[in-house]
Design a protein around this motif. Structure first.
Motif, short mmCIF file in Angstrom:
data_model
loop_
_atom_site.label_atom_id
_atom_site.label_comp_id
_atom_site.label_asym_id
_atom_site.label_seq_id
_atom_site.Cartn_x
_atom_site.Cartn_y
_atom_site.Cartn_z
N TYR A 118 -16.88 8.45 26.42
CA TYR A 118 -15.61 7.76 26.31
C TYR A 118 -14.66 8.60 25.45
CZ TYR A 118 -18.77 3.95 27.57
OH TYR A 118 -19.74 3.19 28.19
N VAL B 265 -11.80 3.64 28.69
CA VAL B 265 -13.06 3.19 29.27
C VAL B 265 -12.96 3.17 30.79
CG1 VAL B 265 -14.75 1.31 29.33
CG2 VAL B 265 -13.44 1.74 27.23
N ILE C 118 -15.12 -0.89 23.38
CA ILE C 118 -15.60 -0.39 24.67
C ILE C 118 -16.24 -1.51 25.47
CG2 ILE C 118 -17.34 1.11 25.74
CD1 ILE C 118 -16.76 3.11 23.42
N GLU D 45 -15.54 -3.13 29.33
CA GLU D 45 -16.58 -3.13 30.35
C GLU D 45 -16.95 -4.54 30.81
OE1 GLU D 45 -18.95 1.02 29.43
OE2 GLU D 45 -19.64 -0.79 28.41
#
Length: 268
Positions: free
Chosen positions: A127, A148, A188, A192
């Motif tokens: 990332y 991301v 992150i 996701e």
């Protein structure tokens, strides 16, 4: 025997007076690469190479700043740099440069170990991350930026098609100004978890079936995706201000779909 000659002190040109009477908002070094250790939540520390931008405010009466002191500061930080320790680093910089304000940006690749959803095979995902620290009139502000990769699937395509639906890889960029410790992994994971599906470094056939079907069962427009991420950030009291961007690299068009939300919770 003659005594050894003692050289005359060298003039400090940078500290000499400038007569143009114009202050400089930012002066320093840009794009300096330096090896660093970055604190992470899972394993304690990662070794990486970061690109640094380091600037200070220069009053109108000084001719220049001392560029070497920026590099000296980096060389003195052998311990792991983290979100929590970044304020100390920024304050050291303005102290060494005798400045009233300063700015540090540190950009680096950050890695997380991910486990495939069915087979359990593990792989590293990278990332792009930035830590930004700024001091103005003694007040420190800290910003974290993460980029991301994720999967999004089009609800319209799913609705109108007899079978299948087009999907694409997306980039989610979260830029968050924080008032307390926030792990890089936390931001992150927000991106996701709000995607149609995550992406992984390695997938076996059962995993590929799983992620394809998960995306199909969780379709999101770019507008849905970004609102879901923003809702998560709205609920986190450690985040004062944020900018979220989502770019879908369309699989059936020669352009991207894009959305941006900017929100300062302190003025809401």
């Amino acid at each position: 025997m003659n005594a050894p000659h003692k050289p005359a002190p060298l003039e400090d040109v940078q500290s000499s007076r400038d007569v143009r009477n114009i202050a400089i908002n930012k002066v320093g070094i840009k794009s300096l690469r330096h090896p660093v250790k970055v604190a992470d939540r899972a394993d304690g520390v990662q070794h990486t190479v970061a690109g640094f931008d380091m600037y200070v405010y220069l009053p109108e009466h000084y001719k220049g700043t001392h560029m070497s002191r920026f590099v000296q500061l980096l060389n003195s930080h052998e311990q792991a740099i983290s979100v929590a320790s970044f304020e100390q680093m920024a304050r050291e910089m303005v102290g060494k440069l005798e400045a009233e304000s300063g700015y540090i940006e540190m950009r680096f690749p950050f890695f997380m170990n991910k486990t495939a959803p069915v087979s359990g095979v593990q792989s590293l995902m990278d990332y792009d991350v930035s830590l930004i620290g700024e001091i103005r009139q003694g007040v420190f502000t800290q910003t974290i930026k993460v980029v991301v990769a994720a999967t999004s699937l089009c609800p319209c395509s799913k609705k109108i098609s007899e079978y299948g639906a087009h999907n694409q890889r997306s980039h989610v960029t979260i830029t968050a100004q924080v008032n307390d410790r926030v792990w890089l992994e936390e931001l992150i994971r927000v991106a996701e978890e709000e995607a149609s599906c995550e992406v992984y470094g390695i997938l076996k056939r059962p995993d590929e079936k799983y992620v394809t079907e998960q995306a199909y069962d969780n379709p999101k427009f770019v507008e849905d995706f970004i609102r879901d991420v923003a809702a998560r950030l709205n609920g986190d009291p450690r985040i004062d201000r944020y900018v979220v961007e989502v770019e879908n690299f369309e699989s059936i068009h020669n352009h991207s779909a894009y959305a941006l939300i900017e929100h300062d919770k302190r003025t809401a």
